[in-house]
Motif scaffolding. Structure first.
Motif, PDB file in Angstrom:
ATOM      1  N   UNK A  31      -4.691  52.988  -4.945  1.00 13.73           N
ATOM      2  CA  UNK A  31      -4.031  53.527  -6.133  1.00 13.73           C
ATOM      3  C   UNK A  31      -3.311  54.840  -5.839  1.00 13.73           C
ATOM      4  N   UNK A  32      -4.070  55.815  -5.365  1.00 20.11           N
ATOM      5  CA  UNK A  32      -3.497  57.140  -5.146  1.00 20.11           C
ATOM      6  C   UNK A  32      -2.556  57.160  -3.943  1.00 20.11           C
ATOM      7  N   UNK A  33      -2.791  56.289  -2.969  1.00 23.64           N
ATOM      8  CA  UNK A  33      -1.900  56.206  -1.822  1.00 23.64           C
ATOM      9  C   UNK A  33      -0.510  55.739  -2.270  1.00 23.64           C
ATOM     10  N   UNK A  34      -0.491  54.772  -3.184  1.00 22.02           N
ATOM     11  CA  UNK A  34       0.777  54.250  -3.687  1.00 22.02           C
ATOM     12  C   UNK A  34       1.521  55.315  -4.490  1.00 22.02           C
ATOM     13  N   UNK A  35       0.781  56.055  -5.332  1.00 24.42           N
ATOM     14  CA  UNK A  35       1.405  57.135  -6.105  1.00 24.42           C
ATOM     15  C   UNK A  35       2.017  58.172  -5.166  1.00 24.42           C
ATOM     16  N   UNK A  36       1.294  58.503  -4.104  1.00 24.24           N
ATOM     17  CA  UNK A  36       1.783  59.482  -3.137  1.00 24.24           C
ATOM     18  C   UNK A  36       3.056  58.985  -2.448  1.00 24.24           C
ATOM     19  N   UNK A  37       3.075  57.715  -2.047  1.00 21.42           N
ATOM     20  CA  UNK A  37       4.262  57.136  -1.407  1.00 21.42           C
ATOM     21  C   UNK A  37       5.464  57.145  -2.353  1.00 21.42           C
ATOM     22  N   UNK A  38       5.192  56.888  -3.632  1.00 19.09           N
ATOM     23  CA  UNK A  38       6.277  56.908  -4.613  1.00 19.09           C
ATOM     24  C   UNK A  38       6.831  58.315  -4.772  1.00 19.09           C
ATOM     25  N   UNK A  39       5.964  59.302  -4.836  1.00 23.03           N
ATOM     26  CA  UNK A  39       6.401  60.692  -5.014  1.00 23.03           C
ATOM     27  C   UNK A  39       7.185  61.205  -3.806  1.00 23.03           C
ATOM     28  N   UNK A  40       6.906  60.623  -2.655  1.00 21.87           N
ATOM     29  CA  UNK A  40       7.652  61.011  -1.458  1.00 21.87           C
ATOM     30  C   UNK A  40       8.968  60.242  -1.329  1.00 21.87           C
ATOM     31  N   UNK A  41       9.216  59.321  -2.249  1.00 19.23           N
ATOM     32  CA  UNK A  41      10.450  58.553  -2.209  1.00 19.23           C
ATOM     33  C   UNK A  41      10.447  57.436  -1.182  1.00 19.23           C
ATOM     34  N   UNK A  42       9.248  57.045  -0.721  1.00 21.42           N
ATOM     35  CA  UNK A  42       9.144  56.014   0.315  1.00 21.42           C
ATOM     36  C   UNK A  42       9.170  54.612  -0.287  1.00 21.42           C
ATOM     37  N   UNK A  43       8.595  54.447  -1.477  1.00 22.59           N
ATOM     38  CA  UNK A  43       8.555  53.131  -2.117  1.00 22.59           C
ATOM     39  C   UNK A  43       9.206  53.180  -3.503  1.00 22.59           C
ATOM     40  N   UNK A  44       9.621  52.011  -3.976  1.00 31.66           N
ATOM     41  CA  UNK A  44      10.219  51.889  -5.308  1.00 31.66           C
ATOM     42  C   UNK A  44       9.292  51.171  -6.280  1.00 31.66           C
ATOM     43  N   UNK A  45       8.369  50.352  -5.749  1.00 33.92           N
ATOM     44  CA  UNK A  45       7.503  49.563  -6.618  1.00 33.92           C
ATOM     45  C   UNK A  45       6.239  49.178  -5.857  1.00 33.92           C
ATOM     46  N   UNK A  46       5.249  48.692  -6.604  1.00 34.29           N
ATOM     47  CA  UNK A  46       3.999  48.215  -6.003  1.00 34.29           C
ATOM     48  C   UNK A  46       3.765  46.775  -6.432  1.00 34.29           C
ATOM     49  N   UNK A  47       3.047  46.031  -5.619  1.00 34.44           N
ATOM     50  CA  UNK A  47       2.689  44.652  -5.957  1.00 34.44           C
ATOM     51  C   UNK A  47       1.175  44.600  -6.077  1.00 34.44           C
ATOM     52  N   UNK A  48       0.679  44.387  -7.285  1.00 36.67           N
ATOM     53  CA  UNK A  48      -0.763  44.435  -7.510  1.00 36.67           C
ATOM     54  C   UNK A  48      -1.108  43.836  -8.864  1.00 36.67           C
ATOM     55  N   UNK A  49      -2.347  43.353  -8.996  1.00 34.70           N
ATOM     56  CA  UNK A  49      -2.857  42.906 -10.292  1.00 34.70           C
ATOM     57  C   UNK A  49      -3.668  44.010 -10.963  1.00 34.70           C
ATOM     58  N   UNK A  50      -3.781  45.165 -10.323  1.00 35.93           N
ATOM     59  CA  UNK A  50      -4.588  46.276 -10.829  1.00 35.93           C
ATOM     60  C   UNK A  50      -3.798  47.059 -11.877  1.00 35.93           C
ATOM     61  N   UNK A  51      -4.273  47.057 -13.128  1.00 32.13           N
ATOM     62  CA  UNK A  51      -3.563  47.759 -14.198  1.00 32.13           C
ATOM     63  C   UNK A  51      -3.624  49.271 -14.039  1.00 32.13           C
ATOM     64  N   UNK A  52      -4.551  49.775 -13.226  1.00 31.79           N
ATOM     65  CA  UNK A  52      -4.641  51.224 -13.004  1.00 31.79           C
ATOM     66  C   UNK A  52      -3.362  51.775 -12.375  1.00 31.79           C
ATOM     67  N   UNK A  53      -2.656  50.951 -11.613  1.00 30.10           N
ATOM     68  CA  UNK A  53      -1.427  51.414 -10.966  1.00 30.10           C
ATOM     69  C   UNK A  53      -0.438  51.945 -12.004  1.00 30.10           C
TER      70      UNK A  53
END
Length: 212
Positions: free
Chosen positions: A74-96
């Motif tokens: 969860x937090x790794x994905x948020x960090x990647x987004x804030x760094x501009x590395x990713x645009x979206x995530x693929x997951x069934x986890x609503x916490x994202x």
């Protein structure tokens, strides 16, 4: 985890389950949150299948890296987004979505169909309409809602509190000033069955390294 894995691997009528879930959302007063969570578990897609499709597609594309998360994803994905590395995530986890990931692909098929959760649409349209407020629901408000509904860090809310109670509380909460909102959150935490765990969960979401 073993129970969830068994549910994911079993053959389920996804169309029927989605219809049941929609009926629950349309009439939350008649359903307990535990019944909603039970349906959601059955709708989960095997994580192995998602990973396989992503990795296979990434290998066919240029300049796409596949990495494994060393800690909570969860937090790794948020960090990647804030760094501009990713645009979206693929997951069934609503916490994202609750954590602020802009776009979450929750389901995809080999035919190219996808279900996408939009953080912007959720906070500016869906939730304001649900709670009858004009202003968008901000990140902290959304995280408090997830706290009351239950999440990975805190599986349940107040004892005897169902969806109807959570919606009623949220309608009151969203109409408070910023200072009164914090008092409301503190009162909720103090009334929880496990206040220390509840406070730790809320603080984790507010102060995790990924948000700094």
């Amino acid at each position: 985890k073993n129970e969830e894995h068994a549910i994911r691997q079993s053959q389920v009528d996804r169309v029927s389950l989605k219809q049941q879930l929609k009926q629950m959302f349309d009439d939350p007063d008649s359903h307990d949150i535990s019944a909603v969570l039970a349906i959601q578990k059955k709708l989960m897609i095997p994580r192995q299948d998602i990973s396989y499709e992503v990795i296979k597609a990434a290998k066919k594309a240029d300049n796409v890296d596949v990495v494994g998360s060393p800690f909570e994803t969860d937090t790794q994905v948020v960090s990647l987004q804030r760094q501009g590395i990713i645009d979206a995530a693929i997951s069934t986890d609503s916490d994202f979505t609750a954590l602020g990931v802009r776009y979450v692909v929750s389901e995809m098929t080999l035919e190219g169909k996808v279900d996408v959760r939009s953080y912007h649409k959720l906070t500016t349209q869906v939730l304001p309409n649900l709670f009858h407020v004009e202003e968008p629901v901000d990140g902290r408000d959304l995280r408090f809602l997830v706290q009351m509904l239950g999440n990975d860090n805190l599986p349940k809310g107040l004892a005897g509190s169902g969806t109807k109670d959570v919606i009623a509380r949220m309608k009151v909460y969203l109409r408070l000033s910023k200072r009164r909102k914090q008092r409301y959150i503190n009162e909720y935490i103090n009334n929880h069955d496990t206040p220390a765990k509840c406070r730790h969960s809320m603080n984790y979401w507010e102060h995790a390294p990924a948000y700094k």
